[in-house]
Design an enzyme around this catalytic site. Structure first.
Site, PDB file in Angstrom:
ATOM      1  N   GLU A  46     -10.816 -60.152 -10.079  1.00  0.00           N
ATOM      2  CA  GLU A  46      -9.995 -61.338 -10.228  1.00  0.00           C
ATOM      3  C   GLU A  46     -10.726 -62.562  -9.654  1.00  0.00           C
ATOM      4  O   GLU A  46     -11.251 -62.529  -8.539  1.00  0.00           O
ATOM      5  CB  GLU A  46      -8.681 -61.100  -9.472  1.00  0.00           C
ATOM      6  CG  GLU A  46      -7.690 -62.223  -9.493  1.00  0.00           C
ATOM      7  CD  GLU A  46      -6.416 -61.876  -8.717  1.00  0.00           C
ATOM      8  OE1 GLU A  46      -5.414 -62.584  -8.910  1.00  0.00           O
ATOM      9  OE2 GLU A  46      -6.427 -60.894  -7.938  1.00  0.00           O
ATOM     10  N   LYS A 117      -2.426 -64.261 -15.554  1.00  0.00           N
ATOM     11  CA  LYS A 117      -1.688 -63.395 -14.637  1.00  0.00           C
ATOM     12  C   LYS A 117      -0.196 -63.717 -14.718  1.00  0.00           C
ATOM     13  O   LYS A 117       0.204 -64.891 -14.771  1.00  0.00           O
ATOM     14  CB  LYS A 117      -2.204 -63.604 -13.215  1.00  0.00           C
ATOM     15  CG  LYS A 117      -1.665 -62.633 -12.182  1.00  0.00           C
ATOM     16  CD  LYS A 117      -2.410 -62.830 -10.864  1.00  0.00           C
ATOM     17  CE  LYS A 117      -1.971 -61.844  -9.788  1.00  0.00           C
ATOM     18  NZ  LYS A 117      -2.776 -61.999  -8.545  1.00  0.00           N
ATOM     19  N   CYS A 172      -4.241 -57.777 -10.967  1.00  0.00           N
ATOM     20  CA  CYS A 172      -3.862 -57.462  -9.591  1.00  0.00           C
ATOM     21  C   CYS A 172      -2.362 -57.232  -9.396  1.00  0.00           C
ATOM     22  O   CYS A 172      -1.846 -56.185  -9.714  1.00  0.00           O
ATOM     23  CB  CYS A 172      -4.385 -58.550  -8.651  1.00  0.00           C
ATOM     24  SG  CYS A 172      -4.477 -57.996  -6.918  1.00  0.00           S
TER      25      CYS A 172
END
Length: 640
Positions: A46, A117, A172
């Protein structure tokens, strides 16, 4: 990439916070190294182009411009690589004036898409909501690096040349949320999920992270590639250990911590698709609003590094060997316990030959009697010597029954078999199938009659491997009142008896010794006359090594692999012990026997399922007895 294998990697480059030029160089260098090792799908951490720990620098246009320039450098440097890579970077969308934490999915100099994300942690040590907007619901196209690209978390990336390779991406915290995007992506067809992560290290967190990744890959029946940030991130408050994980359907294939570089393995997408097809509770949903971005990729053979056990039925982790073996033994014993209770059986009758299968059957029966608080003397162990019985096996049968406390009966069936042969006109000199099967059926008759006399049940001794090959006498050892070994393959039978022998060494050394000698005795039905007191008939000389047949059984039945793929895996697992011609010979024999002997499996007695493969016609395996093996054998033509 043939046979469904895709070489994947989670990569952690060593970075410098906010030094996008340096980071871009580290990333494309790592990509080139991955390409040299045959990697086709690569996940990187990330925000690795800038560093995850840039904090308020994310709001600086200079950093964002540097990230875009860094991505352009990577695209140019890797335009000749036949690889799909996902790279983390911040992306500003001028149309809504929002900054997104994105994965840029690239191949051969082209940006296939940007995945933002969804879930932004803003608790504990995380402050992502300070800088980034959630990508939930975002569906747009933006200019980046001179290309117009999709910005959406509903994009899938599908290989035109390998239809089962469909890639989804989450970032994540997305995995840690109650409803990860990967659920939707997998239901829409993704077979591999890439997770670009920056998960800081805390005491005990690695085990939780590992369980999360393996569990998600199992729930979604997918491959999961988790790439974590590592060395080079700011240590002002946090430490990142580069915990990279490659998982497939609940199993960890490769894992690394506290290191930069590549964590490589191969994901079998064909196996995943087969499992999804087999599980009617796996609810695919093509109507999910996911777009498929198509890419091309050259198909080539993939060098396998993933573990391929030569004994897939046997517990591999020695640290939990006792737990696994006891679990199997108690599962089988519980099944028999219920049957003995339900039928009010006064005895359990076991034909004890001194071989492996009957040994395991009587050991399991002893556990069942212990569960019922009944004495071992309620087990009637019957040894029935005949023309092929050796002193060694007879002696071991007697010693085993005595050490367990069974009621022992020795019944020599030789005279009864001779009388039967005389009645049907069978010559004692003709050692044909009638000579062999006549003995097996006489033994079964004796056991059934003793069970009737004592109000008991006959406990079957035949194992799963014998049922697969049809290596049993129809209405002989093929039949019983309860087949306690029916779900246990021969390699596992051997392992369980070995475990019990080791376990009993201190408590009962005599029992341990006799079990060890049984393990050392060649597998044989002992139906042909002994030669100078030695076993004349060795099963594995006739039907082939059981370790090979169990290997083929596992991959052909549990996973539906075709013959060529099963052969390839056998070469990977056992190529140092068997040459290709030997592996091929017994693979062909496996298919011939498996197809021709289904009629025996169609009328099996009940028996407990203890593993992932069973051949009961009432459970896992149903096929017509008249099916032909020709298509499977044709697939092996020309492979000598």
């Amino acid at each position: 990439m043939r046979d469904g294998f895709v070489k994947v990697a989670a990569g952690t480059p060593k970075i410098r916070v906010a030094d996008c030029r340096y980071n871009a160089e580290q990333i494309f260098t790592l990509m080139r190294e991955a390409d040299k090792q045959g990697v086709k799908v690569l996940a990187l951490p990330e925000l690795c182009l800038t560093g995850y720990t840039c904090a308020d620098l994310f709001l600086q246009p200079t950093l964002l411009r540097g990230a875009e320039e860094g991505l352009a450098t990577i695209l140019e440097a890797t335009k000749n690589l036949d690889m799909v890579a996902a790279i983390g970077l911040p992306v500003w969308n001028k149309w809504d004036n929002k900054l997104y934490n994105c994965a840029a999915v690239i191949q051969s100099g082209e940006i296939l898409g940007l995945v933002p994300k969804t879930y932004l942690p803003n608790y504990g040590e995380f402050y992502e909501g300070r800088w980034f907007a959630s990508g939930a619901g975002v569906e747009t196209r933006i200019p980046l690096c001179g290309q117009e690209v999709s910005l959406s978390n509903n994009d899938l990336f599908a290989c035109a040349d390998m239809p089962n390779l469909v890639i989804g991406v989450e970032i994540c915290e997305d995995l840690w949320a109650p409803e990860p995007p990967s659920i939707r992506l997998a239901r829409a067809g993704a077979t591999i999920i890439l997770n670009l992560s920056a998960s800081n290290e805390l005491a005990g967190k690695a085990a939780y992270r590992r369980g999360l990744v393996s569990g998600q890959s199992g729930r979604l029946v997918c491959g999961y590639v988790y790439a974590d940030a590592g060395e080079g991130e700011s240590t002002t408050d946090l430490v990142f250990a580069g915990h990279n994980i490659v998982a497939e359907n609940g199993s960890i294939l490769a894992e690394r911590r506290f290191a930069t570089g590549l964590t490589i393995s191969e994901i079998d997408v064909d196996r995943l698709v087969y499992e999804r097809q087999r599980m009617n509770t796996y609810r695919a949903d093509p109507s999910q609003e996911c777009w498929r971005m198509s890419f091309d990729m050259d198909l080539a053979d993939t060098h396998l590094t993933r573990p391929v056990s030569p004994t897939p039925f046997v517990p591999q982790d020695q640290s939990d060997r006792a737990e696994r073996c006891n679990e199997i033994l108690y599962t089988a014993a519980l099944g028999l316990k219920k049957r003995l209770e339900h039928t009010h059986a006064k005895t359990a009758v076991v034909g004890l030959s001194g071989g492996l299968d009957s040994t395991l059957a009587v050991l399991i029966t002893a556990v069942s009697m212990e569960m019922l608080d009944r004495p071992a003397s309620d087990i009637i162990a019957v040894t029935m010597p005949c023309f092929g019985t050796t002193d060694r096996t007879k002696s071991n049968a007697v010693l085993l029954a005595e050490r367990l406390g069974c009621t022992l009966k020795t019944i020599d069936i030789g005279e009864a078999v001779r009388r039967h042969f005389k009645d049907i006109g069978q010559s004692m000199e003709d050692h044909d199938v009638t000579f062999e099967n006549g003995q097996a059926r006489e033994r079964t008759q004796v056991l059934m009659d003793i069970a009737n006399q004592t109000g008991g049940l006959v406990i079957g001794t035949g194992d799963l491997s014998e049922l697969a090959l049809g290596w049993c006498t129809y209405n002989g050892d093929h039949m019983s009142n309860y087949a306690v070994n029916a779900g246990i393959p021969k390699t596992l039978v051997r392992h369980l008896v070995s475990f019990i022998s080791d376990d009993k060494e201190a408590e009962d050394p005599q029992l341990s010794t006799v079990l060890a000698d049984i393990l050392d005795t060649p597998v044989s039905p002992e139906l042909l006359p002994a030669i100078e007191g030695q076993i004349a008939q060795k099963t594995e000389d006739l039907v082939g090594p059981y370790e090979l047949h169990d290997f083929y059984l596992y991959y052909a039945i549990r996973w539906g692999f075709g013959p060529r793929k099963a052969l390839r895996l056998a070469e990977q697992a056992m190529g140092k012990r068997y040459d290709r011609s030997t592996l091929l010979k017994w693979l062909k024999n496996f298919y011939r026997r498996f197809f021709s002997q289904q009629f025996k499996r169609s009328c099996l007695p009940d028996g407990p399922k203890v593993g992932s493969v069973a051949l009961s016609p009432r459970g896992d395996w149903r096929m017509p007895s008249d099916a032909m093996a020709s298509l499977w054998l044709e697939e092996l033509e020309g492979l000598e």
